[in-house]
Scaffold this motif. Structure first.
Motif, short mmCIF file in Angstrom:
data_model
loop_
_atom_site.label_atom_id
_atom_site.label_comp_id
_atom_site.label_asym_id
_atom_site.label_seq_id
_atom_site.Cartn_x
_atom_site.Cartn_y
_atom_site.Cartn_z
N GLY A 11 3.61 -0.33 -5.02
CA GLY A 11 4.25 -1.25 -4.07
C GLY A 11 3.48 -2.56 -4.00
N HIS A 12 4.23 -3.67 -4.12
CA HIS A 12 3.53 -4.97 -4.14
C HIS A 12 4.12 -5.93 -3.14
N ALA A 13 4.91 -5.40 -2.18
CA ALA A 13 5.54 -6.33 -1.23
C ALA A 13 4.78 -6.31 0.10
N PHE A 14 5.46 -5.97 1.19
CA PHE A 14 4.80 -6.10 2.50
C PHE A 14 3.54 -5.25 2.59
N MET A 15 3.68 -3.94 2.49
CA MET A 15 2.50 -3.08 2.59
C MET A 15 1.56 -3.28 1.42
N GLY A 16 2.12 -3.60 0.25
CA GLY A 16 1.26 -3.87 -0.91
C GLY A 16 0.28 -4.99 -0.60
N PRO A 82 8.85 2.52 -0.75
CA PRO A 82 9.85 3.00 0.21
C PRO A 82 9.72 4.51 0.45
N ASN A 83 10.22 4.96 1.58
CA ASN A 83 10.01 6.35 2.02
C ASN A 83 10.40 7.38 0.95
N LYS A 84 11.49 7.12 0.24
CA LYS A 84 11.99 8.09 -0.73
C LYS A 84 10.98 8.36 -1.85
N GLU A 103 1.81 5.63 2.98
CA GLU A 103 2.40 4.96 4.16
C GLU A 103 3.27 5.93 4.96
N LYS A 104 3.54 5.55 6.17
CA LYS A 104 4.39 6.35 7.05
C LYS A 104 5.84 5.93 6.86
N PRO A 105 6.85 6.72 7.20
CA PRO A 105 6.74 8.13 7.52
C PRO A 105 6.33 8.91 6.27
N PHE A 131 -0.84 5.48 9.50
CA PHE A 131 -0.59 5.09 10.90
C PHE A 131 -1.70 4.13 11.34
N ASN A 132 -1.52 2.85 10.96
CA ASN A 132 -2.59 1.87 11.12
C ASN A 132 -2.86 1.49 12.57
N TYR A 133 -1.90 1.76 13.49
CA TYR A 133 -2.16 1.36 14.88
C TYR A 133 -3.28 2.16 15.51
N ILE A 173 18.81 -4.17 1.57
CA ILE A 173 17.43 -3.72 1.36
C ILE A 173 17.33 -2.21 1.60
N TRP A 174 16.26 -1.60 1.06
CA TRP A 174 16.13 -0.14 1.10
C TRP A 174 16.11 0.41 2.53
N ARG A 175 15.67 -0.41 3.47
CA ARG A 175 15.57 0.07 4.85
C ARG A 175 16.92 0.46 5.46
N PHE A 176 18.03 -0.01 4.86
CA PHE A 176 19.36 0.35 5.38
C PHE A 176 20.07 1.37 4.50
N1 LIG Z 1 1.96 0.82 8.63
C1 LIG Z 1 2.78 -0.18 8.87
O1 LIG Z 1 2.59 -0.95 9.80
C2 LIG Z 1 4.00 -0.38 7.99
C3 LIG Z 1 4.71 -1.60 8.06
C4 LIG Z 1 5.79 -1.76 7.18
C5 LIG Z 1 6.15 -0.77 6.31
N2 LIG Z 1 5.46 0.42 6.31
C6 LIG Z 1 5.84 1.49 5.37
O2 LIG Z 1 5.40 1.09 4.07
C7 LIG Z 1 6.34 1.50 3.09
C8 LIG Z 1 6.79 0.29 2.28
O3 LIG Z 1 7.38 -0.66 3.15
P1 LIG Z 1 7.34 -2.22 2.84
O4 LIG Z 1 7.68 -2.92 4.12
O5 LIG Z 1 6.09 -2.58 2.14
O6 LIG Z 1 8.56 -2.34 1.82
P2 LIG Z 1 8.89 -3.54 0.85
O7 LIG Z 1 10.35 -3.50 0.62
O8 LIG Z 1 8.27 -4.80 1.34
O9 LIG Z 1 8.12 -3.11 -0.51
C9 LIG Z 1 8.49 -1.99 -1.24
C10 LIG Z 1 7.76 -1.99 -2.59
O10 LIG Z 1 8.09 -0.79 -3.30
C11 LIG Z 1 8.52 -1.11 -4.63
N3 LIG Z 1 9.55 -0.13 -5.02
C12 LIG Z 1 10.78 0.01 -4.49
N4 LIG Z 1 11.43 1.04 -5.08
C13 LIG Z 1 10.59 1.54 -6.00
C14 LIG Z 1 10.69 2.60 -6.94
N5 LIG Z 1 11.79 3.35 -7.04
N6 LIG Z 1 9.64 2.83 -7.72
C15 LIG Z 1 8.50 2.09 -7.63
N7 LIG Z 1 8.36 1.09 -6.76
C16 LIG Z 1 9.39 0.81 -5.96
C17 LIG Z 1 9.06 -2.51 -4.56
O11 LIG Z 1 8.96 -3.12 -5.83
C18 LIG Z 1 8.14 -3.14 -3.50
O12 LIG Z 1 6.96 -3.61 -4.11
C19 LIG Z 1 7.48 2.20 3.83
O13 LIG Z 1 7.30 3.58 3.76
C20 LIG Z 1 7.34 1.71 5.26
O14 LIG Z 1 7.79 2.66 6.21
C21 LIG Z 1 4.40 0.61 7.12
#
Ligand SMILES: NC(=O)c1ccc[n+]([C@@H]2O[C@H](COP(=O)([O-])OP(=O)(O)OC[C@H]3O[C@@H](n4cnc5c(N)ncnc54)[C@H](O)[C@@H]3O)[C@@H](O)[C@H]2O)c1
Length: 365
Positions: A11-16, A82-84, A103-105, A131-133, A173-176
């Motif tokens: 993962g290289h987006a938000f959590m990445g 993503p969760n899946k 990451e959670k869940p 669970f970073n909080y 987006i995957w969240r929906f």
């Molecule tokens: N702890 C927190 O505060 C917090 C905050 C946001 C998200 N999260 C959790 O972190 C996880 C990711 O959320 P996010 O916001 O970073 O999502 P995001 O959409 O910003 O990033 C998802 C990343 O996963 C990659 N990805 C998607 N499908 C893929 C696949 N099939 N194979 C490989 N890579 C794939 C994408 O390229 C992307 O880099 C979720 O489980 C979310 O619940 C936790």
């Protein structure tokens, strides 16, 4: 023993980005015995992946996580997808002897989360759910106050996690997507406050909930409300919403005890409100004796949300180095599983319109 540990992250987006920053920062702030070496980051969008890899200093960018979980240079696999895609790569990594941060869940539901915990126990690796909080200094301070009996016997807990972006969201987006997210506000936001309820007060015995999808055309929930009963007899309420206009990232809780109360809101991350029998006082949780402040600044020079990931990663690296344990202050996969039992019970209760009791399984490892 080596003084570095190879890290691979999915993962290289938000959590990445949040985790990458944590891995970079932890080396010079916490100066762990095991310093992370950023081996590889993976994701599906090659262009965005390579840009992120260069920006955050990962040595390699790969588009298949299977390369990462088989890589002998990797000692810690971090799943920020993503969760899946939490379960399969994380389980593969553990079977290959890697320590894991996920990451959670944790999983898509309690059954999958349980499987992940059982695999972790079988593999004998260190495991942590994101669970970073728990790693906000004021939240750790709240737990210290509760453990020392500072507010007497806890009788009532209430928590809300409210955001507003759900009204106008891009639903592609995957969240929906139910197949990738499992649930909506429940898994995204609700799991954080379920975990805080468990961390601060204890395990949850039963749940009565209402779950709603408000915006037409959606297959996942927009918000929920739940009343809960803890195993220790305290009662509580949980609410999470992506439709709370005006609320951006309002993650707040209050604990009421026989001698006082504690209140917290993540939008005022450095503050804890602590009440005696009569009224609240604002405590700035930035004193040298406060949790995690050994890494930071002189008192009053506040820290931020992203810093919780640095604390979380420092905690995990210490456990891997044998200098502590993930539990009780970090969430293990058992915590991730127990949280999932609560989310499943919320869904069951919304369907049955009855109070649902929760039975927790052992690891079966
Ligand atoms: N702890 C927190 O505060 C917090 C905050 C946001 C998200 N999260 C959790 O972190 C996880 C990711 O959320 P996010 O916001 O970073 O999502 P995001 O959409 O910003 O990033 C998802 C990343 O996963 C990659 N990805 C998607 N499908 C893929 C696949 N099939 N194979 C490989 N890579 C794939 C994408 O390229 C992307 O880099 C979720 O489980 C979310 O619940 C936790």
């Amino acid at each position: 023993m080596s003084d570095t540990i190879g890290v691979a992250m999915l993962g290289h987006a938000f959590m990445g980005r949040a985790h990458s920053r944590g891995f970079r920062e932890v080396g010079y702030l916490a100066q762990p015995t095991l310093r992370p070496e950023l081996i590889s980051v993976s994701g599906r969008n090659r262009e965005a992946l390579v840009a992120m890899q260069k920006r955050y200093g990962w040595a390699e960018a790969v588009t298949d996580w299977r390369e990462q979980v088989a890589d002998p240079r990797v000692g810690l696999f971090d799943n920020g997808g993503p969760n899946k895609i939490h379960a399969e790569p994380t389980i593969e990594a553990m079977r290959n002897g890697k320590h894991v941060l996920c990451e959670k869940p944790l999983g898509m539901d309690a059954a999958e989360s349980h499987q992940m915990w059982a695999e972790a126990e079988r593999a004998g690796v260190q495991h942590m759910c994101g669970f970073n909080y728990r790693f906000v200094p004021a939240v750790r301070r709240a737990r210290e106050i509760l453990e020392s009996g500072g507010i007497g016997d806890v009788v009532h807990f209430r928590a809300t996690y409210l955001q507003s972006w759900g009204w106008e969201a891009d639903t592609s987006i995957w969240r929906f997507d139910k197949a990738q997210a499992g649930t909506g506000a429940i898994g995204d936001l609700g799991t954080h406050i379920i975990d805080l309820a468990r961390y601060l007060v204890g395990d949850i015995a039963s749940v009565s909930a209402l779950v709603r999808t408000v915006v037409p055309g959606r297959e996942i929930d927009d918000h929920f409300v739940a009343t809960i009963e803890f195993e220790n007899g305290a009662v509580g309420t949980l609410e999470a919403s992506r439709l709370a206009r005006g609320r951006i990232n309002y993650n707040a809780f209050e604990v009421n005890g026989s001698k006082g109360s504690i209140a917290f809101d993540v939008e005022r991350l450095n503050e804890l409100q602590v009440a005696d029998e009569k009224s609240f006082t604002r405590v700035l949780v930035t004193e040298p004796e406060h949790p995690f402040m050994q890494y930071w600044w002189p008192p009053g020079h506040i820290i931020g949300w992203g810093d919780t990931f640095t604390h979380e990663i420092a905690h995990l690296l210490a456990a891997i180095a044998g200098e502590g344990t993930v539990a009780p202050h970090g969430a293990t996969f058992e915590d991730g599983y127990r949280c999932a039992e609560v989310t499943d019970a919320i869904l069951r209760s919304a369907a049955s319109r009855k109070t649902e009791t929760i039975t927790y399984r052992g690891s079966d490892a």
